[in-house]
Design a protein around this motif. Structure first.
Motif, mmCIF file in Angstrom:
data_model
loop_
_atom_site.group_PDB
_atom_site.id
_atom_site.type_symbol
_atom_site.label_atom_id
_atom_site.label_comp_id
_atom_site.label_asym_id
_atom_site.label_seq_id
_atom_site.Cartn_x
_atom_site.Cartn_y
_atom_site.Cartn_z
ATOM 1 N N PRO A 188 41.226 42.511 -12.574
ATOM 2 C CA PRO A 188 42.267 41.705 -13.171
ATOM 3 C C PRO A 188 43.503 41.487 -13.441
ATOM 4 C CG PRO A 188 40.659 42.748 -14.780
ATOM 5 C CD PRO A 188 40.517 43.133 -13.020
ATOM 6 N N HIS A 189 44.133 43.017 -12.647
ATOM 7 C CA HIS A 189 45.594 43.095 -13.638
ATOM 8 C C HIS A 189 46.205 43.481 -12.294
ATOM 9 C CE1 HIS A 189 44.262 43.621 -17.906
ATOM 10 N NE2 HIS A 189 43.379 44.881 -17.182
ATOM 11 N N ALA A 190 45.368 43.498 -10.956
ATOM 12 C CA ALA A 190 46.191 43.411 -9.871
ATOM 13 C C ALA A 190 46.065 42.586 -9.036
ATOM 14 C CB ALA A 190 44.903 44.476 -8.684
ATOM 15 N N ASN A 191 47.637 41.857 -8.140
ATOM 16 C CA ASN A 191 47.325 41.081 -6.736
ATOM 17 C C ASN A 191 47.222 41.284 -6.001
ATOM 18 O OD1 ASN A 191 49.076 39.522 -5.299
ATOM 19 N ND2 ASN A 191 50.553 38.661 -7.104
ATOM 20 N N PHE A 192 46.315 41.164 -6.053
ATOM 21 C CA PHE A 192 45.152 41.324 -4.292
ATOM 22 C C PHE A 192 46.442 41.077 -3.216
ATOM 23 C CE2 PHE A 192 43.064 39.881 -0.541
ATOM 24 C CZ PHE A 192 42.492 40.623 -0.152
ATOM 25 N N GLU A 193 47.256 39.590 -3.440
ATOM 26 C CA GLU A 193 47.721 39.043 -1.891
ATOM 27 C C GLU A 193 48.971 40.399 -1.802
ATOM 28 O OE1 GLU A 193 46.008 36.684 -0.664
ATOM 29 O OE2 GLU A 193 47.934 37.402 0.698
ATOM 30 N N ASP A 194 50.060 41.668 -2.615
ATOM 31 C CA ASP A 194 50.413 42.344 -2.887
ATOM 32 C C ASP A 194 50.131 43.347 -2.011
ATOM 33 O OD1 ASP A 194 52.362 40.637 -4.037
ATOM 34 O OD2 ASP A 194 52.203 41.075 -6.235
ATOM 35 N N LEU A 195 48.740 43.370 -2.319
ATOM 36 C CA LEU A 195 48.274 44.505 -1.812
ATOM 37 C C LEU A 195 47.652 44.653 -0.168
ATOM 38 C CD1 LEU A 195 45.454 45.341 -4.529
ATOM 39 C CD2 LEU A 195 47.045 46.764 -3.920
ATOM 40 N N ALA A 196 48.288 43.431 0.299
ATOM 41 C CA ALA A 196 47.290 43.255 1.388
ATOM 42 C C ALA A 196 48.389 42.913 2.452
ATOM 43 C CB ALA A 196 46.287 41.842 1.358
ATOM 44 N N ALA A 197 50.113 42.625 2.023
ATOM 45 C CA ALA A 197 51.138 42.325 2.316
ATOM 46 C C ALA A 197 51.740 43.178 3.497
ATOM 47 C CB ALA A 197 52.380 41.784 0.894
ATOM 48 N N ALA A 244 57.030 65.391 8.772
ATOM 49 C CA ALA A 244 56.767 64.195 8.056
ATOM 50 C C ALA A 244 56.026 63.057 8.776
ATOM 51 C CB ALA A 244 58.083 63.451 9.132
ATOM 52 N N VAL A 245 55.294 63.454 10.327
ATOM 53 C CA VAL A 245 54.100 62.771 10.681
ATOM 54 C C VAL A 245 52.989 62.443 10.000
ATOM 55 C CG1 VAL A 245 52.468 62.464 12.811
ATOM 56 C CG2 VAL A 245 55.058 62.597 13.208
ATOM 57 N N ASN A 246 52.441 63.591 9.832
ATOM 58 C CA ASN A 246 51.495 64.349 8.670
ATOM 59 C C ASN A 246 51.182 63.222 7.391
ATOM 60 O OD1 ASN A 246 49.946 65.581 10.711
ATOM 61 N ND2 ASN A 246 51.274 68.064 9.589
ATOM 62 N N ASP A 247 53.292 63.353 7.002
ATOM 63 C CA ASP A 247 53.024 62.828 5.710
ATOM 64 C C ASP A 247 52.696 61.314 5.236
ATOM 65 O OD1 ASP A 247 53.210 64.551 4.153
ATOM 66 O OD2 ASP A 247 55.596 65.329 4.037
ATOM 67 N N PHE A 248 53.356 60.867 6.879
ATOM 68 C CA PHE A 248 53.317 59.283 7.317
ATOM 69 C C PHE A 248 51.848 58.900 7.183
ATOM 70 C CE2 PHE A 248 53.093 56.060 9.911
ATOM 71 C CZ PHE A 248 53.840 55.060 9.395
ATOM 72 N N PHE A 249 51.263 59.784 8.228
ATOM 73 C CA PHE A 249 49.563 59.320 7.888
ATOM 74 C C PHE A 249 48.297 59.548 7.059
ATOM 75 C CE2 PHE A 249 50.926 58.339 12.367
ATOM 76 C CZ PHE A 249 50.006 57.945 12.849
ATOM 77 N N CYS A 250 49.343 60.699 6.266
ATOM 78 C CA CYS A 250 48.531 60.888 5.079
ATOM 79 C C CYS A 250 48.494 59.899 3.982
ATOM 80 C CB CYS A 250 49.098 61.876 4.388
ATOM 81 S SG CYS A 250 48.470 63.110 5.645
ATOM 82 N N ALA A 251 49.899 59.067 3.956
ATOM 83 C CA ALA A 251 50.022 58.027 2.900
ATOM 84 C C ALA A 251 49.624 56.413 3.689
ATOM 85 C CB ALA A 251 51.367 57.593 2.895
ATOM 86 N N LEU A 252 49.797 56.445 5.153
ATOM 87 C CA LEU A 252 48.852 55.429 5.022
ATOM 88 C C LEU A 252 47.113 55.041 5.070
ATOM 89 C CD1 LEU A 252 49.343 53.228 6.729
ATOM 90 C CD2 LEU A 252 48.795 54.140 8.851
ATOM 91 N N ALA A 253 46.310 56.027 5.629
ATOM 92 C CA ALA A 253 44.978 56.769 5.232
ATOM 93 C C ALA A 253 45.694 56.481 3.876
ATOM 94 C CB ALA A 253 44.426 58.189 5.156
ATOM 95 N N GLY A 265 54.893 50.151 7.067
ATOM 96 C CA GLY A 265 56.230 51.440 5.924
ATOM 97 C C GLY A 265 56.775 52.077 7.491
ATOM 98 N N SER A 266 56.061 51.331 8.841
ATOM 99 C CA SER A 266 56.460 52.064 10.044
ATOM 100 C C SER A 266 58.269 52.154 9.931
ATOM 101 C CB SER A 266 55.830 51.756 11.438
ATOM 102 O OG SER A 266 56.293 50.700 11.765
#
Length: 346
Positions: free
Chosen positions: A337-346, A313-322, A293-294
């Motif tokens: 079973p309802h999650a697409n693992f590849e979507d999460l890892a993209a 903005a920096v704090n919000d970005f890193f909190c969202a990243l964490a 998301g950078s």
């Protein structure tokens, strides 16, 4: 490492970079493993000594010794005066810039443009060395003006005869700029005949590359520049690898966040409100490069006009990243079973 009468933590040096190696950046790199940090270049034009920019570049308050200051110019007398000026203000090593390839520097016959005029090189080196006889003077160069005029070995000989105490060499010519790959054969050839320490510079961006350059050139030290932008921990990673042959784990997101926040506060304090916000933008971009998301974050962040909004903005970005990483970790260990693992890892 023993270097010019100083005991350094190691043989890893921060390269002088205009607009980058200010006091906050130098101090941070030293804390994170650099043995020496050279200041961004200071003009030899005495008419600019009173400018805000020059005063900042000559500010070394609280900096860990040794304090190495790079000066730039084309007049022997002005360079001599600049060396005295900076020594009077705390410089413990004077470094002479004959390596900068920037057009605005070369157009006034300074930086790497000087490599085309060997008699003038000698005049400048002798003038500076004689001006500060109790202070070691070093020199930074490129391998030559272009591929057909690699005269680094001639410059080395002139430097040694003039009393220069160490030579740093970037493995490109002025004509190369920063394009292509650095070559280390010229640095190796210089080291083979040098009577002073040789410092290798150019494209050292990983522990493996650092070891390769040391093994190839047999240089006394390494100088690291662009690769440390947004990655000041690179120095400790290289130091650890050279000492143990193994790798340190990469910094966690929480540490990147903490280091960036500390760096930003130093920048705000050093530059003040308006200038600090502008200077901070490029560092934030470097620290967040490659993170999820950078790109979108940097676009938004570059529009923010105040310290408070920038910090938030920096704090919000890193909190969202964490949060993203925690969710990704959970998804990997307990996939739904309802999650697409590849979507999460993209």
């Amino acid at each position: 490492m023993e270097f010019l009468g100083f005991s350094l933590r190691n043989q890893l040096f921060v390269a002088p970079m205009a607009g980058v190696t200010d006091r906050p950046f130098r101090q941070l790199c030293k804390r994170m493993g650099a043995g020496l940090a050279v200041s961004e270049m200071v003009t030899s034009n005495s008419l600019l000594y009173g400018s805000i920019k020059t005063r900042r570049r000559a500010n070394h308050a609280g900096e860990v010794a040794p304090i190495s200051v790079q000066i730039a110019g084309a007049s022997p007398s002005m360079m001599a005066a600049a060396a005295r000026y900076n020594v009077e203000r705390g410089a413990q090593i004077i470094d002479i810039n004959m390596g900068c390839p920037a057009k605005k520097i070369c157009n006034v016959m300074a930086g790497s443009a000087l490599l085309r005029d060997e008699p003038l090189v000698r005049q400048i080196l002798e003038a500076v060395v004689n001006a500060v006889p109790s202070t070691p003077v070093t020199l930074k160069i490129r391998t030559g003006w272009d591929k057909n005029s690699r005269n680094a070995l001639n410059i080395l000989k002139i430097a040694e005869q003039s009393g220069i105490r160490a030579l740093a060499m970037h493995g490109r010519t002025r004509a190369c700029g920063y394009s292509g790959q650095a070559e280390y054969e010229t640095i190796q050839a210089a080291k083979a005949v040098a009577t002073i320490p040789i410092i290798a510079n150019g494209d050292i961006d990983s522990p493996e590359q650092a070891k390769h350059v040391l093994d190839t050139t047999h240089a006394d030290a390494l100088m690291i520049g662009r690769a440390a932008q947004g990655r000041p921990w690179l120095f400790r990673e290289i130091e650890y690898f050279l000492n143990t042959g193994t790798y340190l784990p990469p910094p966690r997101v929480i540490e990147i966040h903490e280091v960036l926040l500390e760096h930003l506060e130093d920048l705000y304090l050093f530059y003040g409100v308006e200038t600090g916000v502008g200077i901070a933008r490029k560092h934030i971009s470097w620290y967040t490069r490659g993170l999820v998301g950078s790109a979108a974050f940097r676009h938004r962040m570059n529009q923010l006009p105040t310290i408070e909004l920038q910090r938030q903005a920096v704090n919000d970005f890193f909190c969202a990243l964490a949060d993203y990483q925690e969710h990704l970790s959970y998804a990997r260990t307990t996939p739904s079973p309802h999650a697409n693992f590849e979507d999460l890892a993209a």
